[in-house]
Design a protein around this motif. Sequence first.
Motif, short mmCIF file in Angstrom:
data_model
loop_
_atom_site.label_atom_id
_atom_site.label_comp_id
_atom_site.label_asym_id
_atom_site.label_seq_id
_atom_site.Cartn_x
_atom_site.Cartn_y
_atom_site.Cartn_z
N VAL A 44 0.83 -1.20 0.00
CA VAL A 44 0.00 0.00 0.00
C VAL A 44 0.87 1.25 0.00
CG1 VAL A 44 -1.77 -1.24 1.32
CG2 VAL A 44 -0.20 0.28 2.52
N THR B 130 -3.78 5.57 -0.58
CA THR B 130 -3.94 6.23 -1.87
C THR B 130 -3.77 5.27 -3.04
OG1 THR B 130 -1.58 6.86 -1.81
CG2 THR B 130 -3.18 8.47 -0.98
N ASP B 131 -3.10 4.13 -2.80
CA ASP B 131 -2.94 3.15 -3.87
C ASP B 131 -2.56 1.81 -3.26
OD1 ASP B 131 -2.98 2.14 -6.42
OD2 ASP B 131 -1.06 3.00 -7.03
N LEU B 132 -2.82 0.73 -4.01
CA LEU B 132 -2.42 -0.62 -3.63
C LEU B 132 -1.92 -1.32 -4.87
CD1 LEU B 132 -5.57 -0.06 -2.37
CD2 LEU B 132 -4.85 -2.00 -0.96
N VAL B 133 -0.87 -2.11 -4.72
CA VAL B 133 -0.32 -2.86 -5.84
C VAL B 133 -0.06 -4.29 -5.37
CG1 VAL B 133 1.48 -2.99 -7.59
CG2 VAL B 133 0.83 -0.76 -6.64
N PRO C 60 5.49 1.04 -4.08
CA PRO C 60 5.27 2.40 -3.58
C PRO C 60 5.68 2.59 -2.12
CG PRO C 60 3.20 1.21 -3.67
CD PRO C 60 4.22 0.32 -4.31
N THR D 294 -6.65 -7.29 -3.67
CA THR D 294 -5.96 -6.00 -3.69
C THR D 294 -6.48 -5.10 -4.80
OG1 THR D 294 -3.95 -7.02 -2.78
CG2 THR D 294 -3.68 -4.90 -3.87
N ASP D 295 -6.75 -5.67 -5.98
CA ASP D 295 -7.25 -4.86 -7.09
C ASP D 295 -8.62 -4.28 -6.78
OD1 ASP D 295 -4.95 -5.47 -8.47
OD2 ASP D 295 -5.83 -7.09 -9.64
N ARG E 297 -8.41 -1.31 -4.46
CA ARG E 297 -8.04 -0.05 -5.12
C ARG E 297 -9.31 0.73 -5.50
NH1 ARG E 297 -3.98 -0.47 -9.97
NH2 ARG E 297 -3.66 1.73 -9.44
N THR E 298 -10.30 0.00 -6.00
CA THR E 298 -11.57 0.63 -6.35
C THR E 298 -12.24 1.22 -5.12
OG1 THR E 298 -11.87 -0.91 -8.19
CG2 THR E 298 -13.83 0.25 -7.40
N ALA F 167 -10.83 2.12 -2.32
CA ALA F 167 -10.05 3.25 -1.82
C ALA F 167 -10.39 4.53 -2.56
CB ALA F 167 -8.56 2.94 -1.95
N LYS F 168 -10.62 4.43 -3.88
CA LYS F 168 -10.93 5.61 -4.67
C LYS F 168 -12.37 6.08 -4.48
CE LYS F 168 -7.59 4.37 -8.27
NZ LYS F 168 -7.40 3.86 -9.67
#
Length: 287
Positions: A172, A185-188, A197, A230-231, A234-235, A237-238
Motif C-alpha cells: 500500500v 492512496t494506492d495498492l499494488v 510504492p 488488492t485490485d 483499489r476501487t 479506496a478511490k
Amino acid sequence: MNIRKVVVPVAGWGTRSLPATKNIPKEMLPIYNKPVVQYIVEEAIKSGLNDVVFVTNREKKVIEDHFDRNLQLEGLLKRAGKDELLRVVQDVASMANIISIRQKEQLGLGHAVLCAKDLINEDAFGVMLGDDLIFGMEPGLKQLIQVAASEHLPVVGVMEVEADKVDRYGIVAGEEISPGTYRVTDLVEKPAIQDAPSRLAIVGRYVLTPDIFPALEKTKAGAGGEIQLTDALRTVAKERGLLAVKMRGMRFDAGNWAEYLAANIYFALQDDSIRDDLIKHLKPLLP
C-alpha cells in the motif's frame, strides 16, 4: 459498524508447504499442539467475532470436522479418565459457530471473498488468511475493528517488510494521518521491487464493508491470472476510502518453512512443562 462475521479462505492448495500438504490441508498443519487454523479462529473469538465463515473446497472437510464433536474420541477419553484432554477437545468443538461454503474453482483470494457474499448480507465483516499468524497483547483483527468502528471505513492490516520482499505481498501507499494509521492512496499486488510504492505489506487481516462485493464483481483477473482482492480494494479506496493500520505483534507466515518452524518453537517455549527440556534439546543444534 456491526461486525459479527469473519471470512477465512481455506480453499488453496498449499503448494508452498509441499510435500507436507499433499494430503493434509496446510491449515491443519500443527503449530506446537494446535493446527494453524485453530489459532486463527481463537484470534477471531478474542476479537469479539463468533461466526466463522470458511470458504473451502471438497478436499478440506477435515477443517470443519476439527471444530465438530468427535463422540467416539470423547467416549474413549472419558473411559480412560483423561478429563483434561476431554475438556480440551470439547472446548474446540464449542468455540465458534462454523459456517462453510465451497469455492468450486481456485480463482484467487478476491474470488474466495466473493463466494461469501450471500452469507454477509449488509454488514461489515472481517477477513483472516489462514497462513498469517499474528500474536501480541491485543488480537490482530481487533486492532483493525477498533479503527474501522471509529472511522466508519474499511481497514487493511499492514506491517513493514524488507525491501527485497515487497514482490511477495500486496503493498500500500498512503498518507499517515495518525501514528500507525494511513489513508490509502494506492495498492499494488506483488509489485516489482523497484516499483513498490512503499514497504507496507498487507498481512492477511482486513475489515471490509459490503461495497467490496460489487468491486470484486467488476475486477478482472490480475497477477497470477487470479481475481485479486488488492485490485478490488483499489476501487474501494478511490470510491469510498480505505485505511491501513500498522499492526502490533509478532507475525509468522505459516507457509514459509523457516517461520513455520520458528512459530512451533515460540509456542513450545511458552509451555513451562516442556520449556527447559526443549531448550536442552535445542542447544546442541546451535552452531
